[in-house]
Design a protein around this motif. Structure first.
Motif, short mmCIF file in Angstrom:
data_model
loop_
_atom_site.label_atom_id
_atom_site.label_comp_id
_atom_site.label_asym_id
_atom_site.label_seq_id
_atom_site.Cartn_x
_atom_site.Cartn_y
_atom_site.Cartn_z
N SER A 1 3.67 3.50 -11.46
CA SER A 1 3.09 3.71 -10.15
C SER A 1 3.36 2.46 -9.34
CB SER A 1 1.58 3.95 -10.29
OG SER A 1 1.00 4.07 -9.02
N GLY A 2 4.15 2.58 -8.32
CA GLY A 2 4.49 1.42 -7.50
C GLY A 2 5.95 1.06 -7.65
N ALA A 3 6.33 -0.03 -7.00
CA ALA A 3 7.72 -0.47 -6.98
C ALA A 3 7.97 -1.50 -8.06
CB ALA A 3 8.05 -1.05 -5.61
N TYR A 4 9.04 -1.32 -8.78
CA TYR A 4 9.46 -2.27 -9.80
C TYR A 4 10.91 -2.63 -9.55
CZ TYR A 4 5.17 -1.47 -12.35
OH TYR A 4 3.86 -1.42 -12.71
N VAL B 1 11.91 7.83 -17.58
CA VAL B 1 11.04 7.07 -16.68
C VAL B 1 10.66 7.97 -15.50
CG1 VAL B 1 10.83 5.06 -15.16
CG2 VAL B 1 12.15 4.88 -17.28
N LEU B 2 9.38 8.03 -15.21
CA LEU B 2 8.86 8.79 -14.09
C LEU B 2 8.16 7.81 -13.16
CD1 LEU B 2 8.05 11.70 -12.91
CD2 LEU B 2 5.85 11.17 -13.96
N VAL B 3 8.47 7.87 -11.88
CA VAL B 3 7.79 7.03 -10.89
C VAL B 3 6.97 7.96 -10.01
CG1 VAL B 3 8.07 5.39 -9.00
CG2 VAL B 3 9.65 5.33 -10.94
N GLU B 4 5.67 7.67 -9.91
CA GLU B 4 4.81 8.50 -9.09
C GLU B 4 3.92 7.62 -8.22
OE1 GLU B 4 2.36 11.01 -11.50
OE2 GLU B 4 1.00 9.41 -12.02
N ALA B 5 3.35 8.22 -7.20
CA ALA B 5 2.42 7.52 -6.31
C ALA B 5 1.14 7.22 -7.08
CB ALA B 5 2.10 8.38 -5.10
N PRO B 6 0.37 6.21 -6.64
CA PRO B 6 -0.93 5.96 -7.27
C PRO B 6 -1.76 7.25 -7.29
CG PRO B 6 -0.39 4.19 -5.77
CD PRO B 6 0.65 5.27 -5.56
N GLY C 1 -1.15 9.86 -8.94
CA GLY C 1 -0.25 11.01 -8.94
C GLY C 1 -0.64 12.01 -10.01
N PRO C 2 0.15 13.06 -10.17
CA PRO C 2 -0.21 14.14 -11.09
C PRO C 2 -0.33 13.73 -12.56
CG PRO C 2 1.99 14.49 -10.16
CD PRO C 2 1.37 13.33 -9.43
N VAL C 3 0.50 12.81 -13.02
CA VAL C 3 0.39 12.39 -14.42
C VAL C 3 -0.88 11.57 -14.60
CG1 VAL C 3 1.46 11.05 -16.27
CG2 VAL C 3 2.89 12.48 -14.81
N ALA C 4 -1.14 10.64 -13.69
CA ALA C 4 -2.37 9.84 -13.76
C ALA C 4 -3.60 10.75 -13.73
CB ALA C 4 -2.41 8.84 -12.62
N LYS C 5 -3.60 11.74 -12.86
CA LYS C 5 -4.73 12.67 -12.78
C LYS C 5 -4.87 13.47 -14.06
CE LYS C 5 -4.84 13.15 -7.80
NZ LYS C 5 -4.59 14.03 -6.64
N ALA C 6 -3.76 13.92 -14.62
CA ALA C 6 -3.81 14.74 -15.83
C ALA C 6 -4.43 13.98 -17.00
CB ALA C 6 -2.40 15.22 -16.20
N PHE C 7 -4.20 12.66 -17.06
CA PHE C 7 -4.74 11.86 -18.15
C PHE C 7 -6.03 11.14 -17.78
CE2 PHE C 7 -0.34 12.34 -19.62
CZ PHE C 7 -0.59 12.76 -20.91
N GLY C 8 -6.52 11.37 -16.57
CA GLY C 8 -7.77 10.74 -16.17
C GLY C 8 -7.69 9.24 -16.01
N VAL C 9 -6.54 8.76 -15.58
CA VAL C 9 -6.35 7.31 -15.42
C VAL C 9 -7.23 6.80 -14.28
CG1 VAL C 9 -4.68 5.51 -14.80
CG2 VAL C 9 -4.00 7.39 -16.32
N ILE C 10 -8.02 5.77 -14.58
CA ILE C 10 -8.88 5.18 -13.55
C ILE C 10 -8.52 3.73 -13.29
CG2 ILE C 10 -10.81 6.76 -13.88
CD1 ILE C 10 -12.12 4.59 -15.62
N GLY C 11 -7.58 3.19 -14.04
CA GLY C 11 -7.13 1.82 -13.85
C GLY C 11 -5.81 1.61 -14.58
#
Length: 83
Positions: free
Chosen positions: A20-23, A37-42, A44-54
């Motif tokens: 998430s972000g620029a590298y 490698v998948l790049v998504e917005a903060p 994003g769908p993968v973060a939401k699917a796994f319940g990422v909060i940080g």
């Protein structure tokens, strides 16, 4: 990032990197050589699917479920959570 790259290198082909972000190009090239490698917005769908909060976060996935999640990488850092 160095710990993750080391882990991905030891498990080449079984790790999917989600950023998430620029590298920089060096980081992307290194990760792409080790697996998808998948790049998504903060948030994003993968973060939401796994319940990422940080971030950073390290998720171990088994067949159909999450086995563990942690903000650290390494055998002593994994926290088992219910699937």
């Amino acid at each position: 990032m160095p710990a993750f790259i080391s882990y991905a290198a030891m498990n080449k082909g079984t790790v999917v990197s989600v950023l998430s972000g620029a590298y920089g190009g060096d980081v992307m090239a290194t990760l792409e050589a080790l697996g998808p490698v998948l790049v998504e917005a903060p948030n994003g769908p993968v973060a939401k699917a796994f319940g990422v909060i940080g971030v950073p976060v390290f998720v171990t996935v088994g067949v159909g479920n999450v086995l563990a999640t942690s903000s650290e990488i390494g055998p002593d850092s994994r926290i088992t959570i219910p699937a």
